[in-house]
Scaffold this motif. Structure first.
Motif, PDB file in Angstrom:
ATOM      1  N   PRO A 193      35.229  41.219  30.403  1.00 42.42           N
ATOM      2  CA  PRO A 193      35.999  40.301  31.237  1.00 42.42           C
ATOM      3  C   PRO A 193      35.047  39.266  31.842  1.00 42.42           C
ATOM      4  O   PRO A 193      33.925  39.619  32.227  1.00 42.42           O
ATOM      5  N   LEU A 194      35.473  38.039  31.898  1.00 38.25           N
ATOM      6  CA  LEU A 194      34.627  36.954  32.396  1.00 38.25           C
ATOM      7  C   LEU A 194      34.068  37.252  33.787  1.00 38.25           C
ATOM      8  O   LEU A 194      32.973  36.813  34.143  1.00 38.25           O
ATOM      9  N   VAL A 195      34.811  38.029  34.545  1.00 40.14           N
ATOM     10  CA  VAL A 195      34.383  38.338  35.912  1.00 40.14           C
ATOM     11  C   VAL A 195      33.038  39.072  35.934  1.00 40.14           C
ATOM     12  O   VAL A 195      32.315  39.020  36.933  1.00 40.14           O
ATOM     13  N   GLN A 196      32.698  39.719  34.821  1.00 41.82           N
ATOM     14  CA  GLN A 196      31.431  40.459  34.782  1.00 41.82           C
ATOM     15  C   GLN A 196      30.252  39.585  34.352  1.00 41.82           C
ATOM     16  O   GLN A 196      29.122  40.052  34.310  1.00 41.82           O
ATOM     17  N   ARG A 198      27.490  36.769  34.649  1.00 41.42           N
ATOM     18  CA  ARG A 198      26.777  36.056  35.719  1.00 41.42           C
ATOM     19  C   ARG A 198      26.318  34.674  35.278  1.00 41.42           C
ATOM     20  O   ARG A 198      26.125  33.787  36.082  1.00 41.42           O
ATOM     21  N   ASN A 228      43.133  34.497  34.786  1.00 41.86           N
ATOM     22  CA  ASN A 228      41.966  34.449  35.652  1.00 41.86           C
ATOM     23  C   ASN A 228      40.816  35.208  35.005  1.00 41.86           C
ATOM     24  O   ASN A 228      40.940  35.719  33.893  1.00 41.86           O
ATOM     25  N   GLU A 229      39.701  35.294  35.708  1.00 41.58           N
ATOM     26  CA  GLU A 229      38.471  35.876  35.147  1.00 41.58           C
ATOM     27  C   GLU A 229      38.624  37.348  34.762  1.00 41.58           C
ATOM     28  O   GLU A 229      37.772  37.896  34.079  1.00 41.58           O
ATOM     29  N   PHE A 230      39.694  37.995  35.212  1.00 43.74           N
ATOM     30  CA  PHE A 230      39.914  39.396  34.836  1.00 43.74           C
ATOM     31  C   PHE A 230      40.633  39.495  33.493  1.00 43.74           C
ATOM     32  O   PHE A 230      40.552  40.504  32.802  1.00 43.74           O
ATOM     33  N   ASN A 231      41.362  38.465  33.160  1.00 47.51           N
ATOM     34  CA  ASN A 231      42.178  38.500  31.943  1.00 47.51           C
ATOM     35  C   ASN A 231      41.653  37.567  30.857  1.00 47.51           C
ATOM     36  O   ASN A 231      42.360  37.261  29.900  1.00 47.51           O
ATOM     37  N   PHE A 270      36.849  29.500  40.259  1.00 42.93           N
ATOM     38  CA  PHE A 270      35.925  30.507  39.730  1.00 42.93           C
ATOM     39  C   PHE A 270      34.697  29.845  39.118  1.00 42.93           C
ATOM     40  O   PHE A 270      33.566  30.255  39.374  1.00 42.93           O
ATOM     41  N   LYS A 273      32.391  28.380  41.834  1.00 41.41           N
ATOM     42  CA  LYS A 273      31.699  29.395  42.616  1.00 41.41           C
ATOM     43  C   LYS A 273      30.676  30.151  41.789  1.00 41.41           C
ATOM     44  O   LYS A 273      29.533  30.337  42.215  1.00 41.41           O
ATOM     45  N   ARG A 274      31.088  30.594  40.629  1.00 44.95           N
ATOM     46  CA  ARG A 274      30.230  31.477  39.846  1.00 44.95           C
ATOM     47  C   ARG A 274      29.160  30.720  39.067  1.00 44.95           C
ATOM     48  O   ARG A 274      28.015  31.118  38.991  1.00 44.95           O
TER      49      ARG A 274
END
Ligand code: ADP
Ligand code: MG
Length: 393
Positions: A193-196, A198, A228-231, A270, A273-274
């Motif tokens: 997932p994109l959320v992971q 960096r 979103n970054e989870f999907n 996202f 921020k990221r």
């Protein structure tokens, strides 16, 4: 939630027969009277009661004697029925480790006979809204019956239909393999997932790709609603796959603009921020400093959302009806409202998550009228839309 598939091996034909009888009884009963289970299962000499004890021991059914002696399926019981059907059909041969716990699902690896690994998603509708509603007992005063099996199956059916249709239209989604009850099987995405993530080698390209997907979806008449970054999954080559479709709506939805903006805003925020993605401007803070050109770059819902009909046509072809679409939308909107009204999510232990608690949760969704519970003559309908909703008895 634990899924001890070993138990599957020890369950006999009679066990599954009785489990299926409970499932069938649940079309018209929240708690299925033991006598009815016995009648449907049709085992000899009180055999049903012995089997029910065994099922209870394995937590595949829940016993309730508050009004009369009866049982209902637990999610685990429902899982087993779906898994058994898919294994019988040769879709996969073994269940492996859990690879994801979503908001309202559990995801496992499954392996085919030849060793190919696929992903299996078990829908668990009501998990998050249960958390939200837990402390608000007032809702229970307006209790209405519902059917969590039906809702979870609807979510799976919808997700499967969308995954298939989107794949056929060239969208980067997992390959939709099969679907049974509340369970879908799809290709395994080799990524995270994109959320992971960096760091990206090409944040600009990834950003453009992702925003481009939202735009292309809208051009096809669709909004993801949870984009979103989870999907969003990304692999080592920075290829994108989008997942998680039970909440998608048509651009013609009355809140279409809001959902679209929310998806786009989320991505912009996202990335800023990221990845410190500097060309990106947050829509809400950009009015005065932004040049016209930059304003124009941001996708505009009104200019995109012209195409409708994709949803109706594709989904009708897949057996997912407009009525089912409306039912699941009203559920999702209901639980969104619950979630946004503030809740303490941390005090709920997931391992305790059992259908009887989901009952209380979903009972707050008064807007939802379920054919299965009303005793309507909708059973045929359901069967027609479900690849197989009970291949035993
Ligand atoms: P939910 O609707 O509960 O959010 P998702 O479909 O988003 O469920 O899946 C939850 C997580 O499971 C994802 O964030 C991802 O890590 C993993 N996952 C889901 N589908 C796949 C897949 N096809 N391949 C690999 N991992 C997946
Ligand atoms: Mg998700």
């Amino acid at each position: 939630m634990k899924l001890d598939v070993d138990a599957l091996r020890y369950l006999s034909k009679d066990d599954f027969r009785v489990l299926t009888a409970v499932e069938m009884g649940m079309r018209n009963h929240e708690i299925v009277p033991s006598e009815l289970i016995d009648r449907i299962a049709g085992l000899k000499h009180g055999g049903t009661y012995k089997v029910l004890k065994n099922l209870l021991k394995h937590k595949l059914v829940h016993h309730d004697s508050s009004k009369y002696d009866g049982f209902r399926l637990t999610y685990l019981g429902y899982d087993f029925l779906a898994i058994k059907a898919l294994v019988n059909r040769g879709v996969f041969a073994a269940v492996g480790r859990q690879i994801g716990v979503g908001k309202e699902s559990d995801i496992f690896e499954v392996a085919m006979e030849d060793g190919t690994v696929l992903a299996m998603k078990l829908h668990r509708l009501g998990r998050t809204s249960f958390r939200a509603v837990k402390s608000k007992r007032d809702y229970l005063l307006h209790r209405k019956s519902f059917n969590w099996l039906y809702l979870s199956r609807l979510a799976a059916l919808k997700e499967f239909a969308f995954m298939k249709a989107l794949g056929e239209h060239g969208f980067p989604v997992p390959n939709a393999v099969d679907c049974n009850r509340h369970c879908i099987v799809m290709s395994l995405v080799l990524g995270y997932p994109l959320v992971q993530v960096r760091e990206l080698r090409n944040p600009d390209v990834v950003f453009e790709t992702i925003v481009g997907l939202v735009v292309r979806l809208a051009e096809h008449g669709l909004i993801h609603c949870d984009f979103n970054e989870f999907n969003i999954m990304i692999d080592d080559d920075e290829n994108i796959t989008m997942i998680d479709f039970p909440q998608m709506v048509s651009v013609a939805h009355r809140n279409g603009q809001m959902y679209f903006d929310r998806d786009v805003d989320g991505i912009y925020k996202f990335f800023r921020k990221r990845f410190n993605h500097s060309v990106v401007e947050d829509s809400h803070s950009s009015h005065e400093t932004e040049s016209d050109i930059e304003e124009e770059e941001r996708p505009s819902f009104s200019s995109l959302a012209k195409a409708t009909g994709f949803l109706d046509k594709e989904l009708a072809a897949s057996g997912f009806t407009r009525r089912e679409q409306e039912q699941i939308e009203s559920f999702i909107e209901g639980s969104e409202a619950e979630n946004s009204s503030g809740s303490d999510e941390d005090d709920v232990d997931d391992s305790e998550f059992m259908p009887e608690k989901v009952d209380e949760d979903l009972s707050s969704l008064n807007s939802l009228r379920l054919a299965d519970q009303d005793g309507d003559d909708d059973d045929d309908d359901d069967d027609a839309h479900s690849p197989d909703n009970g291949d035993a008895v």
